[in-house]
Design an enzyme around this catalytic site. Structure first.
Site, PDB file in Angstrom:
ATOM      1  CG  HIS A 162      -1.961  -1.214   1.329  1.00 27.70           C
ATOM      2  ND1 HIS A 162      -2.004  -2.053   2.120  1.00 27.70           N
ATOM      3  CD2 HIS A 162      -2.976  -1.432   0.361  1.00 27.70           C
ATOM      4  CE1 HIS A 162      -3.021  -2.986   1.728  1.00 27.70           C
ATOM      5  NE2 HIS A 162      -3.589  -2.580   0.642  1.00 27.70           N
ATOM      6  CG  ASP A 203      -7.784 -12.101   3.176  1.00 30.41           C
ATOM      7  OD1 ASP A 203      -8.502 -12.106   2.334  1.00 30.41           O
ATOM      8  OD2 ASP A 203      -7.519 -10.915   3.729  1.00 30.41           O
ATOM      9  CG  ASP A 242     -11.768 -10.601   2.261  1.00 30.55           C
ATOM     10  OD1 ASP A 242     -11.568 -12.023   1.912  1.00 30.55           O
ATOM     11  OD2 ASP A 242     -11.225  -9.583   1.694  1.00 30.55           O
ATOM     12  CG  ASP A 302      -4.496 -10.255   0.396  1.00 35.79           C
ATOM     13  OD1 ASP A 302      -3.851 -10.207   1.366  1.00 35.79           O
ATOM     14  OD2 ASP A 302      -5.397  -9.290  -0.180  1.00 35.79           O
ATOM     15  CG  HIS A 313     -11.766 -10.036  -3.006  1.00 37.23           C
ATOM     16  ND1 HIS A 313     -10.997  -8.946  -3.447  1.00 37.23           N
ATOM     17  CD2 HIS A 313     -11.765 -10.151  -1.771  1.00 37.23           C
ATOM     18  CE1 HIS A 313     -10.223  -8.372  -2.505  1.00 37.23           C
ATOM     19  NE2 HIS A 313     -10.864  -9.235  -1.487  1.00 37.23           N
ATOM     20  CG  ASP A 315       2.082  -1.174   3.213  1.00 33.89           C
ATOM     21  OD1 ASP A 315       1.536  -1.164   4.426  1.00 33.89           O
ATOM     22  OD2 ASP A 315       1.269  -1.842   2.561  1.00 33.89           O
TER      23      ASP A 315
HETATM   24  C1  XUL Z   1      -8.928  -6.268   0.740  1.00 36.04           C
HETATM   25  C2  XUL Z   1      -7.955  -6.644  -0.041  1.00 36.04           C
HETATM   26  C3  XUL Z   1      -6.571  -5.555   0.094  1.00 36.04           C
HETATM   27  C4  XUL Z   1      -6.026  -5.138  -1.481  1.00 36.04           C
HETATM   28  C5  XUL Z   1      -5.158  -4.473  -1.555  1.00 36.04           C
HETATM   29  O1  XUL Z   1      -9.949  -7.029   0.650  1.00 36.04           O
HETATM   30  O2  XUL Z   1      -7.713  -7.636  -0.612  1.00 36.04           O
HETATM   31  O3  XUL Z   1      -5.984  -6.167   0.876  1.00 36.04           O
HETATM   32  O4  XUL Z   1      -5.534  -6.627  -1.789  1.00 36.04           O
HETATM   33  O5  XUL Z   1      -5.469  -3.043  -1.155  1.00 36.04           O
HETATM   34 MN    MN Z   2      -6.324  -8.562  -1.920  1.00 35.60          MN
END
Ligand code: XUL
Ligand code: MN
Length: 364
Positions: free
Chosen positions: A51, A252, A250, A285, A215, A54
């Site tokens: 980001h 992850d 979400d 991610d 996602h 970051d």
């Molecule tokens: C949010 C997500 C973020 C993006 C980067 O769900 O996945 O971390 O990958 O901004």
């Molecule tokens: Mn992501």
């Protein structure tokens, strides 16, 4: 001889996290960016996803010269460790001026903030030596649909993309679609939406997508098919492989943790398309479980990477001739059984292992 892809892996500093969730605080102590960068190579990673903040913490309060100097320090820290920046993404969801969204905020001043921030992100990306900017459009959506004009919102997103593309003729934008969270309904929920927008821009060749497994699942779609769609348009800039157990927040999760077969099919689609042969990264991610103790802070990353590589082996060792025979015989039951056996490792891939292919061949 067919070319064999040698995959390179990436993740972002946010993927080594402290375990805070909406209902509880951190349970592990934070590591500095430099400590995290030190781990990349030993863990088997070469690419760093960032980001903007970051790279340059507190960038909204800094002068341009300060931002440049800090970005150059990070560029040096990457070079010292044999790492490359894969992309930089503007964090458009934390600042008070992003409460109502960025590009689609109803207040003109807030939209201007979002555009200015994205142009700064481009500057930072170039300083850390990448042309790639990822847009996860976190708050571009609504809690109630009456609060924004959706048609206008899409036009405003397009306008911002164009301004970014014009600002820097080298920059590439990868849109990371997500259907919800933090919004009830987000604009650009799928890769289809992202690619349609890409074609509408002033520079379609420089706009693509980044697909995250979780996602796509949250949108009720198959991540492998989403990836295939982007690949068919030559618009898959990167991926965020992870996993997601159904329709909830979400998650992850580590890659393959919830649905190994879905993971296999993502690897299969990427491998068959030659993804990675032009330097594209396998981005992860993933988030470590909150229960994990401090020393296990990176276990999800190495586990996900290993799972990916095991699945590459599964894709490469599939008996393609047998698969084709079963397809020709329209015996998808046998194909299903063969696939499961192959994933379970209880078959050497030969037809003799199963009665089903033989029955298919005999037309039974
Ligand atoms: C949010 C997500 C973020 C993006 C980067 O769900 O996945 O971390 O990958 O901004
Ligand atoms: Mn992501």
């Amino acid at each position: 001889m067919t070319e064999v892809t040698s995959y390179r892996f990436s993740f972002g500093p946010w993927n080594i996290s402290e375990g805070a969730d909406p209902f509880g605080p951190e349970v592990r102590t934070p590591y500095s960016l430099i400590e995290k960068l030190d781990w990349y190579r030993p863990l088997g990673f070469e690419g760093v996803q960032f980001h903007d903040d970051d790279v340059v913490e507190g960038l909204d309060d800094l002068q341009t010269g300060q931002v440049t100097r800090r970005a150059q320090e990070v560029r040096q820290a990457l070079a010292d460790r044999g790492l490359v920046a894969e992309f930089v993404a503007p964090r458009l969801w934390f600042h008070p001026q992003t409460i109502d969204g960025g590009f689609t905020a109803n207040a003109a001043a807030d939209r201007q903030y979002a555009l200015d921030r994205c142009l700064r992100t481009i500057d930072i990306a170039r300083e850390v030596d990448t042309r790639n900017v990822v847009l996860w459009l976190a708050r571009e959506g609504t809690y109630i649909r009456e609060s924004k004009n959706a048609r206008l919102a899409y036009q405003r997103i397009l306008e911002t993309l164009n301004r970014m593309l014009e600002y820097d003729p080298e920059v590439r934008i990868w849109i990371e679609p997500k259907p919800n969270e933090p919004m009830d309904h987000a604009y650009v929920p799928t890769i289809g939406h992202a690619i349609a927008l890409a074609y509408q821009t002033v520079a379609p060749d420089r706009v693509g997508g980044l697909i995250e497994t979780a996602h796509a699942i949250l949108a009720g779609l198959d991540p492998a098919d989403e990836m295939a769609f982007a690949l068919a348009h030559d618009k898959l800039g990167s991926v965020h492989l992870n996993d997601q157990n159904g329709l909830k927040f979400d998650q992850d999760k580590s890659f393959g943790s919830a649905n190994l077969r879905m993971a296999y099919n993502q690897v299969r689609v990427l491998e068959e398309a030659g993804y990675g042969r032009h330097g594209e990264f396998i981005g992860l991610d993933v988030k470590v479980m909150r229960t994990q103790k401090q020393p296990g802070s990176t276990a999800h990353l190495t586990n996900s990477r290993e799972t990916f590589l095991h699945l590459v082996e599964k894709v490469r060792s599939v008996d393609r001739e047998l698969e084709q025979k079963l397809i020709d015989a329209r015996d998808y039951e046998a194909l299903d059984a063969y696939t499961l056996r192959h994933l379970l490792g209880v078959s050497d891939g030969s037809a003799a292992d199963s009665q089903l292919p033989a029955m298919a061949a005999a037309g039974k």
